[in-house]
Structure formats: C-alpha cells, structure tokens
Design an enzyme around this catalytic site. Structure first.
Site, PDB file in Angstrom:
ATOM      1  N   GLY A   1      21.207  26.190  41.813  1.00  0.00           N
ATOM      2  CA  GLY A   1      20.278  26.591  40.759  1.00  0.00           C
ATOM      3  C   GLY A   1      20.047  28.094  40.792  1.00  0.00           C
TER       4      GLY A   1
ATOM      5  N   PHE B   1      43.787  50.608  44.914  1.00  0.00           N
ATOM      6  CA  PHE B   1      43.381  49.299  45.449  1.00  0.00           C
ATOM      7  C   PHE B   1      43.984  49.059  46.844  1.00  0.00           C
ATOM      8  CE2 PHE B   1      43.665  48.173  40.714  1.00  0.00           C
ATOM      9  CZ  PHE B   1      42.348  48.563  40.485  1.00  0.00           C
ATOM     10  N   ILE B   2      43.982  50.080  47.690  1.00  0.00           N
ATOM     11  CA  ILE B   2      44.629  49.972  48.994  1.00  0.00           C
ATOM     12  C   ILE B   2      43.608  49.558  50.058  1.00  0.00           C
ATOM     13  CG2 ILE B   2      46.061  51.113  50.713  1.00  0.00           C
ATOM     14  CD1 ILE B   2      47.286  50.742  47.840  1.00  0.00           C
TER      15      ILE B   2
ATOM     16  N   LEU C   1      24.955  24.325  41.872  1.00  0.00           N
ATOM     17  CA  LEU C   1      24.161  23.327  42.594  1.00  0.00           C
ATOM     18  C   LEU C   1      22.957  23.951  43.295  1.00  0.00           C
ATOM     19  CD1 LEU C   1      27.013  21.099  44.047  1.00  0.00           C
ATOM     20  CD2 LEU C   1      25.476  20.562  42.158  1.00  0.00           C
TER      21      LEU C   1
ATOM     22  N   GLU D   1      51.978  37.028  53.691  1.00  0.00           N
ATOM     23  CA  GLU D   1      50.804  37.628  53.047  1.00  0.00           C
ATOM     24  C   GLU D   1      50.073  36.599  52.202  1.00  0.00           C
ATOM     25  OE1 GLU D   1      49.718  41.058  49.696  1.00  0.00           O
ATOM     26  OE2 GLU D   1      51.676  41.067  50.679  1.00  0.00           O
ATOM     27  N   ARG D   2      50.824  35.798  51.469  1.00  0.00           N
ATOM     28  CA  ARG D   2      50.196  34.832  50.567  1.00  0.00           C
ATOM     29  C   ARG D   2      49.566  33.681  51.335  1.00  0.00           C
ATOM     30  NH1 ARG D   2      55.069  36.218  46.385  1.00  0.00           N
ATOM     31  NH2 ARG D   2      53.915  37.949  45.414  1.00  0.00           N
TER      32      ARG D   2
ATOM     33  N   ILE E   1      49.112  49.022  53.708  1.00  0.00           N
ATOM     34  CA  ILE E   1      50.349  49.017  52.933  1.00  0.00           C
ATOM     35  C   ILE E   1      50.015  49.393  51.499  1.00  0.00           C
ATOM     36  CG2 ILE E   1      50.232  46.508  52.539  1.00  0.00           C
ATOM     37  CD1 ILE E   1      53.394  46.667  52.621  1.00  0.00           C
ATOM     38  N   ALA E   2      50.765  50.354  50.958  1.00  0.00           N
ATOM     39  CA  ALA E   2      50.461  50.908  49.637  1.00  0.00           C
ATOM     40  C   ALA E   2      51.586  50.580  48.669  1.00  0.00           C
ATOM     41  CB  ALA E   2      50.263  52.420  49.743  1.00  0.00           C
ATOM     42  N   MET E   3      51.369  49.539  47.883  1.00  0.00           N
ATOM     43  CA  MET E   3      52.315  49.163  46.835  1.00  0.00           C
ATOM     44  C   MET E   3      51.735  49.458  45.448  1.00  0.00           C
ATOM     45  SD  MET E   3      54.041  45.581  48.149  1.00  0.00           S
ATOM     46  CE  MET E   3      52.606  44.801  48.880  1.00  0.00           C
TER      47      MET E   3
END
Length: 386
Positions: free
Chosen positions: A345, A163-164, A343, A248-249, A126-128
């Site tokens: 290190g 960013f697709i 933790l 989606e979320r 999906i390209a938004m």
C-alpha cells in the site's frame, strides 16, 4: 523447493559472507548511499575475505578455484542484507572484468595486474557503452590509433564512454576501442590505467536507484596507452567481449532473482503482521493467491538459474540459455517487486521501507548487460528460423 546447488564448503562460505556484510557493510550503507559511491576499503576487505580472487591462480594471489557458486553467494547475501547496490561494483570485478584478465592477458600482464585485482587494491571496470551506442557493439566509435615502434609503441585513444560501473573508483578500465573500420574485426580491448594523461572521469551519474554504486562518464583525449596494455589480439576484441557475455548475464540474473526473493520475503512478513478488515492482510484470498503466484515463479526461476550456474561451471553454458536466464529473471524481478510495492500500500512508496528501495534499485536490471529485447533477439536467432 530445496536447492541442491551448494556443497558444504559453500554453506560455510555463506556464513562468512553474511557475518562480513553485517559488520563491514550494513552499518555504513546509508553513508555510502548518500555519497553515491563505496570506498576502496570495501574492495580490499572483500579481497581479504577471498571474495574477489576465487578464480585467480594461486601464483597470483588467488584461490585457484573456478567455481561461480561462490560469486552467487556474495550476490545473494548482499540482497538478503538489503545492500545489493554496494556489492554491484565488487561483483562486476569478480564476475565480469576478471575473466578478461584470466583469458586474454599475457603472462606479463597477469603478473602486473592479477595480484592487485584479487586483493582489491586494483579496482576494475569495463567500458563498452558510449553516448550514442548501447547494445550494438559494432557502433563503438572510440578510436585507438597505433603510433611508435618497439618499447615506445602505444595507442592514442579518443572518444567517450558512459554508464560505466566502477567508473569513478576504477584503477584499470578495459576499454573497447576501434582499431580498424570493420564493424567487428576492427574492435580491440586495451587497459587504461589510472593517471593516464588525457583520460578523464566525468560526473558520477545521479540515478533513480543503485545510489551506493558509482556510474561514471569517461573520456579519452589524445590518451596514450602502451601497446603492452592490449588485451588479447588486436582486432579480436569483439570475440573477447562476446565470449564473456554469458557469465555477465548470469551474474545479472543472479542479482535480480536474489533481490526478488528478498522483496518477496519482506512482503510475506509484512502481510502477516499488517491487519485489514479484522484479520491479517495475507489472509485475504486475493492477496494470498497473488503471493502464491509469486512464490511459484521464484521457485521455478531459481531451479533454472541454478542449472545455468552448473552449466557455466562446466564450460557448457550456451549464450541463448544465459540470455533466457537474464531476461526472465530480471523481468520477474520487475513484476514481483512492483506487486510487492502494491501489497504494501502507501508504505510501499516510502523509502524507509525496504521494499521501496528494492523497487528503485531493480528497474535497471532489464536494461544493463543487454536489454530484454536484445536477449530475445539472441534466443530467436538460435532457433534458426531462416
């Protein structure tokens, strides 16, 4: 705390997924990371497992089971196996793209696309997002101009996306395009198919983490797309986009909390084995108390997220509750993974240790699918403060 989310059939499915990933994904994961992409074969094998088509009606090759708990299991097991980035693309297909085809496609489109989506033979994206537009959908500039009549009717697309996820692998790209000037009612969704003239894929973006998952730039230059590829009604793309954002979320929240849980379990093992000042690192009070905080936060978040999944299954999940889950679980992921690196290190900064790879893969969770700041705005607006 014991989880009550899953039924016996989910437990059996989890065993199948765990065995599948151990055989088909884990041994190949280093090569996929180096290549910056997973092969299409992973999608088809997941299709054979049934992981991509649970919600697809049986008439189109799926199981006809609309139960997001199965999607949750795939994400949790991928995190447990340390290969979460490899499953991001398939999860995007099953969790995020599929609902658009199920809810907006007409009968002809379903016959044309759903069998391949369920089998993994067709990969979706999906390209938004655009180079100058992030979370603000009203700022989308990619334009689709309608031309021709009858069977020759088509849209001509011009614009760029970035960013697709699945951008390199995708056979079908759901593109959010501008068909009118109104910020919201001027948006539509069209499906751009592989091989469309004027449709080009740019570079597979080099990212800080998530190296096994392809993220691409896409461009459209006088790209003709048949009007028959319009998803839903022209001008109602904004409503279609916002209707599917809750799932989606939740998908992103599930992945984030699953990776946080894996990081915590990895760290608990490490501090039990690592010795300092004559005793196990975990026996130090400061470290013990820090781990007590993290375990508590994970338990509480898991119970809320599981409830959200049930609300989603029932069709009752509110957008603001999905936003709460997304920002809280991903911010917790960030805090927890960073603490776990500390933790470990110096070893926490060495990529051969799982915690370092989880740390690199985790940062993006607070950005994609709507940044934390956007989630808080959605929640704040729901409070009707005037």
């Amino acid at each position: 705390m014991k989880r009550t989310l899953f039924d016996p059939e989910h437990v059996l499915y989890r065993e199948s997924v765990r065995a599948f990933l151990a055989k088909e994904a884990v041994p190949h994961y280093p090569a996929w990371e180096a290549a910056g992409i997973v092969p299409q074969e992973l999608f088809t094998k997941l299709g054979e497992l049934g992981a991509l088509g649970f919600a697809v009606p049986e008439a189109y090759g799926g199981s006809g089971i609309r139960d997001f708990r199965y999607n949750v299991i795939l994400q949790e097991e991928a995190a447990r196996a340390g290969i979460a980035p490899a499953i991001l693309g398939p999860s995007l297909q099953a969790d995020i793209c599929l609902p658009y085809f199920l809810e907006l496609a007409d009968d002809e489109q379903k016959r044309r696309w759903l069998p391949g989506i369920a089998s993994g033979e067709l990969i979706t994206a999906i390209a938004m997002t655009e180079p100058g537009t992030g979370s603000d959908l009203s700022g989308i500039r990619t334009r689709a101009v309608r031309r021709g009549d009858g069977d020759a009717a088509h849209y001509v697309l011009d614009g760029a996306k970035t960013f697709i996820t699945n951008g390199v692998n995708a056979d079908l790209v759901i593109a959010a395009v501008r068909t009118g000037d109104h910020p919201h009612r001027g948006l539509s969704l069209v499906v751009v198919e592989r091989g469309t003239p004027g449709f080009a894929r740019g570079r597979n973006l080099d990212k800080v983490g998530m190296h096994a998952q392809d993220t691409a730039e896409l461009s459209f230059t006088d790209a003709p797309v048949p009007v028959a590829n319009l998803l839903g009604v022209e001008g109602e793309g904004f409503a279609g986009l916002t209707r599917n954002l809750a799932q989606e979320r939740i998908s992103i929240a599930v992945a984030g909390l699953a990776q946080a849980t894996t990081a915590l379990e990895t760290t608990l093992t490490y501090v039990r084995e690592r010795r300092a000042f004559g005793k196990p690192l975990g026996a130090q009070q400061t470290i013990r108390h820090k781990l007590a905080e993290l375990v508590t936060e994970v338990d509480i978040a898991q119970q809320y997220l599981d409830r959200c999944v049930l609300e989603l299954n029932a069709g009752q999940l509110l957008p603001q509750d999905a936003a709460k889950a997304k920002w809280w679980c991903t911010e917790l992921q960030g805090r927890l993974v960073d603490a776990c690196v500390q933790l470990h290190g110096g070893y926490g900064y060495i990529p051969e240790y799982p915690i370092a790879r989880i740390w690199a893969d985790s940062r993006v969770s607070r950005i994609y699918g709507g940044a934390t700041e956007i989630m808080k705005e959605i929640i704040g607006k729901s409070l009707d403060l005037g």
